[in-house]
Motif scaffolding. Structure first.
Motif, PDB file in Angstrom:
ATOM      1  N   SER A  45       1.130  -1.182   0.033  1.00 11.95           N
ATOM      2  CA  SER A  45      -0.088  -0.053   0.118  1.00 11.95           C
ATOM      3  C   SER A  45       0.913   1.228  -0.073  1.00 11.95           C
ATOM      4  O   SER A  45       0.423   2.199  -0.824  1.00 11.95           O
ATOM      5  N   ALA A  48       2.182   1.593  -3.267  1.00 11.98           N
ATOM      6  CA  ALA A  48       1.037   2.318  -4.334  1.00 11.98           C
ATOM      7  C   ALA A  48       0.723   3.710  -4.029  1.00 11.98           C
ATOM      8  O   ALA A  48      -0.042   4.261  -4.957  1.00 11.98           O
ATOM      9  N   GLY A  49       0.951   4.268  -2.689  1.00 11.27           N
ATOM     10  CA  GLY A  49       0.548   5.402  -2.351  1.00 11.27           C
ATOM     11  C   GLY A  49      -0.506   5.705  -1.877  1.00 11.27           C
ATOM     12  O   GLY A  49      -1.178   6.713  -1.579  1.00 11.27           O
ATOM     13  N   ARG A  50      -0.982   4.784  -1.285  1.00 14.47           N
ATOM     14  CA  ARG A  50      -2.339   4.929  -0.073  1.00 14.47           C
ATOM     15  C   ARG A  50      -1.891   5.903   1.046  1.00 14.47           C
ATOM     16  O   ARG A  50      -0.733   5.730   1.462  1.00 14.47           O
ATOM     17  N   SER A  71       1.810  11.131  -6.535  1.00 13.37           N
ATOM     18  CA  SER A  71       0.490  10.700  -6.127  1.00 13.37           C
ATOM     19  C   SER A  71       0.185   9.260  -6.697  1.00 13.37           C
ATOM     20  O   SER A  71       1.141   8.550  -7.534  1.00 13.37           O
ATOM     21  N   PRO A  72      -0.742   8.671  -6.255  1.00 13.94           N
ATOM     22  CA  PRO A  72      -1.045   7.148  -6.793  1.00 13.94           C
ATOM     23  C   PRO A  72      -1.160   7.017  -8.385  1.00 13.94           C
ATOM     24  O   PRO A  72      -0.488   5.945  -8.844  1.00 13.94           O
ATOM     25  N   GLU A  73      -1.853   8.136  -8.800  1.00 13.92           N
ATOM     26  CA  GLU A  73      -1.774   7.988 -10.311  1.00 13.92           C
ATOM     27  C   GLU A  73      -0.427   8.217 -11.187  1.00 13.92           C
ATOM     28  O   GLU A  73      -0.430   7.490 -12.139  1.00 13.92           O
ATOM     29  N   SER A  76       1.226   5.080 -10.995  1.00 16.00           N
ATOM     30  CA  SER A  76       0.663   3.881 -11.984  1.00 16.00           C
ATOM     31  C   SER A  76       1.298   4.580 -13.310  1.00 16.00           C
ATOM     32  O   SER A  76       1.603   3.339 -14.099  1.00 16.00           O
ATOM     33  N   ARG A  77       1.204   5.557 -13.600  1.00 15.85           N
ATOM     34  CA  ARG A  77       1.534   6.097 -14.884  1.00 15.85           C
ATOM     35  C   ARG A  77       3.109   5.974 -15.119  1.00 15.85           C
ATOM     36  O   ARG A  77       3.530   5.727 -16.457  1.00 15.85           O
ATOM     37  N   PHE A  81       2.340  -0.966 -10.716  1.00 22.36           N
ATOM     38  CA  PHE A  81       1.087  -1.763 -10.608  1.00 22.36           C
ATOM     39  C   PHE A  81       0.853  -2.515  -9.349  1.00 22.36           C
ATOM     40  O   PHE A  81       1.841  -3.353  -9.039  1.00 22.36           O
ATOM     41  N   LEU A  82      -0.065  -2.271  -8.491  1.00 22.55           N
ATOM     42  CA  LEU A  82      -0.385  -3.077  -7.347  1.00 22.55           C
ATOM     43  C   LEU A  82      -1.858  -3.948  -7.599  1.00 22.55           C
ATOM     44  O   LEU A  82      -2.787  -3.447  -7.902  1.00 22.55           O
ATOM     45  N   ALA A  83      -1.515  -5.290  -7.673  1.00 18.37           N
ATOM     46  CA  ALA A  83      -2.827  -6.225  -7.797  1.00 18.37           C
ATOM     47  C   ALA A  83      -3.180  -6.423  -6.288  1.00 18.37           C
ATOM     48  O   ALA A  83      -2.356  -6.960  -5.515  1.00 18.37           O
ATOM     49  N   PHE A  84      -4.269  -5.805  -6.000  1.00 22.44           N
ATOM     50  CA  PHE A  84      -4.795  -5.753  -4.619  1.00 22.44           C
ATOM     51  C   PHE A  84      -5.302  -7.128  -4.212  1.00 22.44           C
ATOM     52  O   PHE A  84      -5.589  -7.989  -4.749  1.00 22.44           O
TER      53      PHE A  84
ATOM     54  N   PHE B 377      -9.350   5.241  -4.458  1.00 24.64           N
ATOM     55  CA  PHE B 377      -7.979   4.701  -4.617  1.00 24.64           C
ATOM     56  C   PHE B 377      -7.713   3.831  -5.509  1.00 24.64           C
ATOM     57  O   PHE B 377      -6.717   3.728  -5.992  1.00 24.64           O
ATOM     58  N   ARG B 380      -7.542   5.366  -8.704  1.00 23.11           N
ATOM     59  CA  ARG B 380      -6.248   6.310  -8.816  1.00 23.11           C
ATOM     60  C   ARG B 380      -5.011   5.501  -9.072  1.00 23.11           C
ATOM     61  O   ARG B 380      -4.074   5.784  -9.871  1.00 23.11           O
ATOM     62  N   GLY B 383      -4.070   4.854 -12.430  1.00 15.75           N
ATOM     63  CA  GLY B 383      -3.551   5.928 -13.169  1.00 15.75           C
ATOM     64  C   GLY B 383      -4.669   6.883 -13.548  1.00 15.75           C
ATOM     65  O   GLY B 383      -4.297   8.223 -14.183  1.00 15.75           O
TER      66      GLY B 383
END
Ligand SMILES: Nc1ncnc2c1ncn2[C@@H]1O[C@H](COP(=O)(O)OP(=O)(O)O)[C@@H](O)[C@H]1O
Ligand SMILES: [Mg+2]
Lengths: 252, 427
Positions: A45, A48-50, A71-73, A76-77, A81-84, B377, B380, B383
Motif C-alpha cells: 500500500s 502504491a501511494g495509499r 501521487s498514486p496515479e 501508476s503512469r 502496478f499493485l494487484a490488490f 484509491f 487512482r 492511473g
C-alpha cells in the motif's frame, strides 16, 4: 529499478514497517513471505501511494524517481502496478471504460495520443484471453458480482493491459483453486521479460512453483528478517515460520 | 420585491393580461380563468412555514420580477435546432411561452386540440388552495390537449417542447396541458423546456395525464435549461385498470426547480413508476415532491430518485406513499439515494408512508453518502487522476437512472449532458 531504503511507516502512531530494505532489478522476481499481520500489505500500500500511512523515515527510488513524492496515479503512469489483495467493486463503471480511461491517462502522461478504438479493442481481447476471462465480462461493472477468483484474474488482466515496469502482487494466489492459480501464474509468466520486475507477496510456497522467484524474503514484524533463493520458500513450507522467530529471539 | 409584493403586482396585471387576449377576453376559457385570478387575493406564495415548502422558496426568482407573458413569441428555429437533442426521431409539438406554436404531422390515432385552435380544452386546478395552479389557470393564454386513441401504438416519442423567450426581460409563463391515452394504447412523451435569452425565466406547468385500461405510457421530463431558468411543475396522473405509467425526470440544470408528481392508481392491477436523477452544482435547487396513491388492490409502484449534489446546491426529496384500506396486495417500493460531493451541499430527504391496508409489501429507504474512498484509491492506483476518478464514480451512480429510461437514442444526450456538467470526458 526499485530501491527501498530503511523504510518506516506507521498508522495512527503504530509503527508497522520498521526499516525495510529491498533492491529489485529489472528482470527479477522477488517473493515476500511472512505470517499474517507482518506488514506485507502495508508495504504494498505504501508503494502504491495509499495515504493512510505516515512515512517517518527512509526512501524509495523507482527508476531514479523519488516514488514517495508521487501521487498514486502518477506512480501508476510511471509503471508501478499493485494487484490488490482485496479488489473493490465499482458498480456502474464497466471494465472497458475503466481500462480505456486508465490507458489513455497513462498515454497522455507520456505525451502520446489516446489509443485508437480498434487497437484498444484488439488489445483488450488479447489480454482477457491471457487470463482466460470471458469477453462478456468486459461489459460488466468492475469486479461487481465477480467471484473471488474472477476478481484476482481481473487484477492480472489489468496488469497485462497496463504493462507495468514493476508489478506487485498482494496474495493474488489466496482463495484460488489450482486451475485458477495456473491461469494467473501463466498470465504473469507471459508478461515477464528482462525489462520488468515483479514482487510477489504470498503466504504459500505453492504459487512459487509456478511463478519461480529469484529471491525470497521473509517479512516479520515490519522487517525483512531473512532473504534467500527459492529454496527458502520450500524450507518455510516445510518448517513454518517458528524457526525464524526462534532464530530472531536471542538477538532481540 | 417580496413575494407578497410580487403577487399584488400580478393581480394588478390581470386586467392588462385580459385586454391582451386578442378579442377572446370574454370566452368561457378566459371567464373561467378570471375566477382563478380573483382567488389569488386569498392566496399567498408559500413560505418555509408551509409543511410542503419547508426547504424550497422561489423568493430569489420572484425578486427578479419575472413578468407574466401575455402572448406568444416568435421562435428562432435555427437556434432551437442547434440546441435540440440530435439523433432522435420525435413528433414535435412546440409551444412558445406555453402557447402552441406548431406541431409535426401527427401519427395515426393521435390528435391535438388547443384553445388557440378554437377547441374547448382546459386543465383546471386540482388543488384549489395551491397558488401556482391558480396562477397557471388565471394566466394561461393557451391550453393543449393531446389524445392517443384506443389501441394505438405510437411508433416514435411525442416531444413537447416549451420555448421561453427571455431575450428582453425576465418572464413568467404558464403551460396548461392535458394528455389522454386510450385503452391498450402505447406512447412515450418527452417534455422539455428551453429558454432563449439571458434573463430569468419561470415556467409554471400544470399537466393532467389520464391513462386508460391497459395503456402504457412512458413520460420523460428533461430539465436542463441553464442557471437562469426555474420551473414549478404539477403533474397529475390518473391510471385505470391494468395500465402502466412510468415517469423519468432528469434535472440537470436550473435555478430553482420544484416538481410535484402525483400518481393515482385508481383501479386494480396498475403499475406506477417514478424515476428521477438530479445533478446539481453552484446554487442550484431541486425539489421533488412525489405522491403515489394506492386506492385499490393488486397495484404496484416503484420509485427510485438519485441525486448528486456539488457546490452549494440544495436538494429536497419528499416521497409519499398512500395505501388505502381497499388497496390490499399492494407492492410499493421507494428509494432515494444521494451523493454529497461537496461539504456545502445539502439534501433534505423525507419518505412518508401512510398505510391503512394490512396485506401490503412496502419498502422505502434513503441514503446520503460521500464517494467511497476505497473505490477512489482503486481508480487512482490505475492511473486515473482524482477528479476523473470522482467523475467516473458519479457518472456510474447516475447511469442507473439513465439506463432505466426507455429511449435508447436519448442515452447519449443524457450521458453527454452529465459529462459536461462534471466537466469530464470518458473518451
Ligand atoms: N489502515 C490501517 N489502520 C490500522 N492498522 C493497520 C492498517 N493497515 C495495517 N494495519 C495493521 O498493520 C499490521 C500489518 O498489516 P498488513 O500489512 O495487512 O499485514 P499482512 O499483509 O502481512 O498480513 C496489522 O497489525 C494491521 O492490523
Ligand atoms: Mg495482506
Amino acid at each position: 529499478m526499485l530501491s527501498i531504503k530503511d523504510l518506516h511507516a506507521s498508522v495512527e502512531g503504530n509503527e508497522i514497517l520498521k526499516g525495510i530494505n529491498l533492491e529489485v532489478k529489472p528482470g527479477e522476481v522477488h517473493a515476500i513471505m511472512g505470517p499474517n499481520g507482518s506488514g506485507k500489505s502495508t508495504l504494498a500500500s505504501v508503494l502504491a501511494g495509499r495515504d493512510d500511512y505516515e512515512i517517518s523515515q527512509g526512501s524509495v527510488q523507482f527508476d531514479g524517481i523519488d516514488l514517495l513524492e508521487l501521487s498514486p496515479e502518477e506512480r501508476s503512469r510511471e509503471g508501478l502496478f499493485l494487484a490488490f489483495q482485496y479488489p473493490v467493486e465499482i458498480p456502474g463503471v464497466s471494465n472497458t471504460n475503466f481500462m480505456k480511461a486508465c490507458i489513455n491517462a497513462k498515454r497522455k502522461h507520456h505525451g502520446q495520443d489516446p489509443m485508437k478504438p480498434h487497437e484498444f479493442l484488439k488489445m483488450i481481447k488479447e489480454k482477457a484471453a491471457l487470463v482466460d476471462l470471458d469477453p462478456q465480462f468486459l461489459h460488466r461493472s468492475v469486479n461487481e458480482g465477480f467471484s473471488g477468483g474472477e476478481k484476482k484474474r481481473n487484477e492480472i488482466f489489468q496488469m497485462a493491459m497496463l504493462e507495468p515496469k514493476l508489478g506487485i502482487l498482494d496474495e493474488t494466489d489466496s482463495g484460488l483453486d489450482i486451475d485458477a492459480l495456473k491461469v494467473v501464474s501463466n498470465g504473469v509468466n507471459a508478461l515477464r521479460n528482462e525489462k520488468n520486475a515483479f514482487v510477489v507477496i504470498t503466504h504459500y510456497q505453492r504459487l512459487l512453483n509456478y511463478i519461480v522467484p529469484d529471491f525470497v524474503h521473509v517479512l516479520y514484524k515490519g522487517k525483512i528478517v531473512k532473504s534467500g533463493d527459492k529454496s527458502l520458500a520450500l524450507e518455510l513450507e516445510e518448517k513454518g515460520y517458528d524457526w525464524i522467530k526462534e532464530e530472531l529471539t536471542p538477538a532481540q | 420585491m417580496t413575494p407578497k409584493e410580487y403577487k399584488d403586482q400580478l393581480i394588478g396585471q390581470y386586467t392588462e393580461f385580459k385586454a391582451a387576449q386578442n378579442g377572446r377576453a370574454n370566452s368561457d376559457f378566459q371567464k373561467q380563468g378570471e375566477q382563478f385570478a380573483q382567488s389569488l387575493g386569498q392566496l399567498d406564495f408559500p413560505t418555509k412555514r408551509h409543511e410542503e415548502w419547508k426547504y424550497t422558496t422561489l423568493d430569489r426568482v420572484l425578486k427578479k420580477w419575472p413578468k407574466p407573458v401575455f402572448k406568444s413569441a416568435p421562435i428562432d428555429h435555427f437556434w432551437l435546432a442547434q440546441n435540440g437533442i440530435s439523433g432522435i426521431q420525435t413528433v414535435k409539438v412546440i409551444l412558445a411561452n406555453g402557447i402552441l406554436d406548431r406541431f409535426d404531422k401527427l401519427p395515426a390515432g393521435v390528435t391535438l386540440e388547443a384553445y388557440s385552435l378554437g377547441n374547448q380544452v382546459e386543465v383546471a386546478p386540482t388543488d384549489a388552495t395551491d397558488i401556482f395552479e391558480n396562477i397557471n389557470r388565471a394566466f394561461a393564454v393557451d391550453s393543449i390537449k393531446i389524445k392517443v386513441a384506443a389501441n394505438t401504438v405510437v411508433p416514435i416519442p411525442i416531444k413537447i417542447v416549451n420555448v421561453l423567450d427571455a431575450t428582453h426581460e425576465a418572464v413568467f409563463a404558464q403551460r396548461n396541458v392535458e394528455i389522454e391515452v386510450g385503452k391498450n394504447a402505447e406512447v412515450t412523451f418527452i417534455e422539455r423546456q428551453i429558454t432563449k435569452g439571458p434573463n430569468t425565466s419561470l415556467a409554471n406547468g400544470l399537466t393532467h395525464i389520464k391513462v386508460d385500461n391497459n395503456a402504457q405510457v412512458k413520460h420523460l421530463v428533461l430539465q436542463n435549461d441553464g442557471d437562469n431558468a426555474s420551473q414549478v411543475n404539477r403533474t397529475y396522473v390518473d391510471q385505470n385498470r391494468d395500465s402502466v405509467y412510468s415517469n423519468y425526470v432528469f434535472s440537470l440544470s436550473g435555478e430553482v426547480i420544484r416538481n410535484n408528481l402525483r400518481i393515482s392508481l385508481n383501479a386494480e392491477n396498475t403499475v406506477g413508476n417514478m424515476y428521477g436523477l438530479y445533478l446539481l452544482d453552484g446554487k442550484e435547487h431541486v425539489d421533488n415532491h412525489t405522491v403515489v396513491d394506492h386506492r385499490l388492490p393488486n397495484c404496484e409502484s416503484n420509485e427510485l430518485y438519485k441525486g448528486v449534489l456539488n457546490g452549494y446546491s440544495t436538494g429536497v426529496f419528499n416521497g409519499k406513499i398512500f395505501v388505502r384500506q381497499d388497496a390490499q396486495k399492494t407492492n410499493a417500493y421507494q428509494q432515494n439515494r444521494n451523493l454529497l460531493i461537496s461539504d456545502h451541499a445539502t439534501i433534505n430527504t423525507k419518505p412518508q408512508l401512510e398505510i391503512w391496508a394490512d396485506d401490503v409489501k412496502c419498502s422505502h429507504g434513503c441514503t446520503v453518502g460521500q464517494l467511497d474512498e476505497e473505490q477512489l484509491f482503486y481508480l487512482r492506483s490505475r492511473g486515473i487522476d482524482t477528479n476523473s476518478a470522482r467523475a467516473l464514480m458519479i457518472y456510474a451512480f447516475a447511469s442507473e437512472i439513465v439506463e432505466k429510461q426507455p429511449v435508447e437514442a436519448l442515452k447519449e444526450y443524457l450521458f453527454n449532458a452529465i459529462s459536461k456538467k462534471l466537466a469530464f470526458n470518458l473518451e
